[in-house]
Design a protein around this motif. Structure first.
Motif, mmCIF file in Angstrom:
data_model
loop_
_atom_site.group_PDB
_atom_site.id
_atom_site.type_symbol
_atom_site.label_atom_id
_atom_site.label_comp_id
_atom_site.label_asym_id
_atom_site.label_seq_id
_atom_site.Cartn_x
_atom_site.Cartn_y
_atom_site.Cartn_z
ATOM 1 N N LEU A 86 77.892 9.419 82.110
ATOM 2 C CA LEU A 86 76.804 9.413 81.131
ATOM 3 C C LEU A 86 77.363 9.798 79.766
ATOM 4 O O LEU A 86 77.994 10.851 79.628
ATOM 5 N N LEU A 87 77.109 8.968 78.771
ATOM 6 C CA LEU A 87 77.589 9.195 77.407
ATOM 7 C C LEU A 87 76.402 9.145 76.455
ATOM 8 O O LEU A 87 75.936 8.065 76.080
ATOM 9 N N PRO A 88 75.851 10.326 76.058
ATOM 10 C CA PRO A 88 74.740 10.318 75.106
ATOM 11 C C PRO A 88 75.193 9.727 73.768
ATOM 12 O O PRO A 88 76.311 9.960 73.321
ATOM 13 N N GLU A 89 74.313 8.948 73.145
ATOM 14 C CA GLU A 89 74.625 8.341 71.854
ATOM 15 C C GLU A 89 73.856 9.038 70.751
ATOM 16 O O GLU A 89 72.709 9.413 70.954
ATOM 17 N N PRO A 90 74.433 9.195 69.589
ATOM 18 C CA PRO A 90 75.845 8.956 69.294
ATOM 19 C C PRO A 90 76.670 10.134 69.791
ATOM 20 O O PRO A 90 76.125 11.196 70.084
ATOM 21 N N GLY A 91 77.948 9.988 69.847
ATOM 22 C CA GLY A 91 78.807 11.092 70.240
ATOM 23 C C GLY A 91 79.967 10.648 71.093
ATOM 24 O O GLY A 91 80.072 9.490 71.493
ATOM 25 N N ALA A 106 80.970 15.922 92.864
ATOM 26 C CA ALA A 106 81.586 16.655 91.758
ATOM 27 C C ALA A 106 80.898 16.256 90.461
ATOM 28 O O ALA A 106 80.322 15.163 90.365
ATOM 29 N N ALA A 107 80.954 17.147 89.472
ATOM 30 C CA ALA A 107 80.377 16.873 88.154
ATOM 31 C C ALA A 107 81.227 17.567 87.097
ATOM 32 O O ALA A 107 81.554 18.752 87.244
ATOM 33 N N TYR A 108 81.584 16.817 86.065
ATOM 34 C CA TYR A 108 82.456 17.333 84.997
ATOM 35 C C TYR A 108 81.904 16.942 83.631
ATOM 36 O O TYR A 108 81.285 15.893 83.479
ATOM 37 N N ARG A 109 82.184 17.783 82.650
ATOM 38 C CA ARG A 109 81.907 17.474 81.238
ATOM 39 C C ARG A 109 83.235 17.206 80.556
ATOM 40 O O ARG A 109 84.239 17.848 80.855
ATOM 41 N N PHE A 110 83.222 16.296 79.602
ATOM 42 C CA PHE A 110 84.374 16.023 78.746
ATOM 43 C C PHE A 110 83.906 16.075 77.301
ATOM 44 O O PHE A 110 82.824 15.572 76.972
ATOM 45 N N SER A 111 84.706 16.664 76.421
ATOM 46 C CA SER A 111 84.344 16.738 75.003
ATOM 47 C C SER A 111 84.685 15.446 74.273
ATOM 48 O O SER A 111 84.165 15.180 73.193
ATOM 49 N N GLY A 152 67.508 10.797 73.289
ATOM 50 C CA GLY A 152 67.977 9.521 72.776
ATOM 51 C C GLY A 152 68.649 8.706 73.859
ATOM 52 O O GLY A 152 68.747 9.126 75.008
ATOM 53 N N PRO A 153 69.122 7.534 73.492
ATOM 54 C CA PRO A 153 69.741 6.658 74.486
ATOM 55 C C PRO A 153 71.033 7.243 75.040
ATOM 56 O O PRO A 153 71.692 8.071 74.405
ATOM 57 N N CYS A 154 71.375 6.792 76.227
ATOM 58 C CA CYS A 154 72.563 7.281 76.919
ATOM 59 C C CYS A 154 73.277 6.085 77.531
ATOM 60 O O CYS A 154 72.658 5.277 78.221
ATOM 61 N N ARG A 155 74.561 5.946 77.250
ATOM 62 C CA ARG A 155 75.360 4.874 77.845
ATOM 63 C C ARG A 155 75.742 5.289 79.267
ATOM 64 O O ARG A 155 76.000 6.455 79.530
ATOM 65 N N LEU A 156 75.777 4.313 80.170
ATOM 66 C CA LEU A 156 76.062 4.574 81.570
ATOM 67 C C LEU A 156 77.228 3.708 82.016
ATOM 68 O O LEU A 156 77.245 2.500 81.759
ATOM 69 N N ALA A 157 78.201 4.326 82.666
ATOM 70 C CA ALA A 157 79.288 3.602 83.320
ATOM 71 C C ALA A 157 79.145 3.841 84.816
ATOM 72 O O ALA A 157 78.915 4.974 85.241
ATOM 73 N N LEU A 158 79.268 2.790 85.595
ATOM 74 C CA LEU A 158 79.193 2.885 87.047
ATOM 75 C C LEU A 158 80.486 2.339 87.621
ATOM 76 O O LEU A 158 81.004 1.319 87.147
ATOM 77 N N ARG A 186 85.765 3.728 76.772
ATOM 78 C CA ARG A 186 84.464 3.475 76.138
ATOM 79 C C ARG A 186 83.853 2.130 76.577
ATOM 80 O O ARG A 186 82.642 2.016 76.738
ATOM 81 N N SER A 187 84.679 1.129 76.780
ATOM 82 C CA SER A 187 84.150 -0.182 77.150
ATOM 83 C C SER A 187 83.568 -0.206 78.567
ATOM 84 O O SER A 187 82.849 -1.131 78.936
ATOM 85 N N SER A 188 83.862 0.824 79.368
ATOM 86 C CA SER A 188 83.296 0.917 80.716
ATOM 87 C C SER A 188 81.813 1.296 80.692
ATOM 88 O O SER A 188 81.088 1.048 81.658
ATOM 89 N N PHE A 189 81.357 1.891 79.594
ATOM 90 C CA PHE A 189 79.971 2.334 79.462
ATOM 91 C C PHE A 189 79.107 1.124 79.064
ATOM 92 O O PHE A 189 78.697 0.975 77.919
#
Length: 195
Positions: A86-91, A106-111, A152-158, A186-189
């Motif tokens: 999950l990639l919240p936009e923008p950011g 498992a669940a991880y955050r990345f900056s 706001g919108p969130c990009r999703l990669a599966l 980024r293109s995976s989202f």
């Protein structure tokens, strides 16, 4: 809630959305025992997400981890594993979620891109697995409230890592960047959840 032109109370957003998306194998990795992988996405509200991974193939030829306690476990991606990002936009910050047929997760955050990895605070997901000789289904129900994603919108990669009994791995995703498999790119989202 708001009232429509007839005075009926209607929710401001749909209570349930569902979409089925097909993952593609990476062109450089074999898909020995898998014919297709699809993912159904449902989100009844912004804090809830349900994913249903549907694999069609020769399931006895898959190296699937044995059932285990539904505990948080690292390095699930080393074997058969289903993933969501999950990639919240923008950011640039994003969340990685891993689910194994064993019911471990498992669940991880990345900056940023593969940077600043840390455990993500999330309620334990509910994972249900079913299999026949020709299909493997993993359904996961997620409560995203503790992630405190910005509105706001969130990009999703599966994606999915599928290991055959031969040890060969195939890498599946909505979209693959050029080069080696990279689910964090980024293109995976390639799908957008509305905000």
């Amino acid at each position: 809630m708001h009232r429509d032109e007839r005075g009926l109370v209607r929710p401001q957003r749909a209570l349930h959305c569902c979409m089925r998306l097909r993952l593609s194998p990476h062109p450089d990795t074999p898909a020995e025992a898998v014919g297709a992988i699809e993912v159904e996405i449902a989100w009844p509200d912004l804090a809830k997400l349900t994913l249903r991974y549907i694999l069609a193939g020769v399931v006895p030829r898959l190296a699937s981890p044995p059932p285990a306690a539904p505990d948080r476990t690292d390095e699930l991606w080393r074997h058969t594993c289903f993933e969501a990002f999950l990639l919240p936009e923008p950011g640039e910050a994003y969340v990685e979620l891993n689910f194994a047929p064993s019911t471990q997760w498992a669940a991880y955050r990345f900056s940023g891109y593969r940077d600043g990895m840390a455990p993500a605070d999330i309620a334990a997901p509910r994972i249900v697995v079913g299999a026949t000789d020709t299909s493997l289904e993993l359904t996961v129900q997620l409560d995203l409230a503790r992630l405190a994603l910005p509105p706001g919108p969130c990009r999703l990669a599966l994606s999915a890592v599928i290991e055959a009994t031969t040890g060969a791995k195939s890498y599946w995703a909505l979209a693959h960047p050029p080069g080696r498999p990279d689910f964090h790119h980024r293109s995976s989202f390639a799908y957008s959840l509305p905000g």
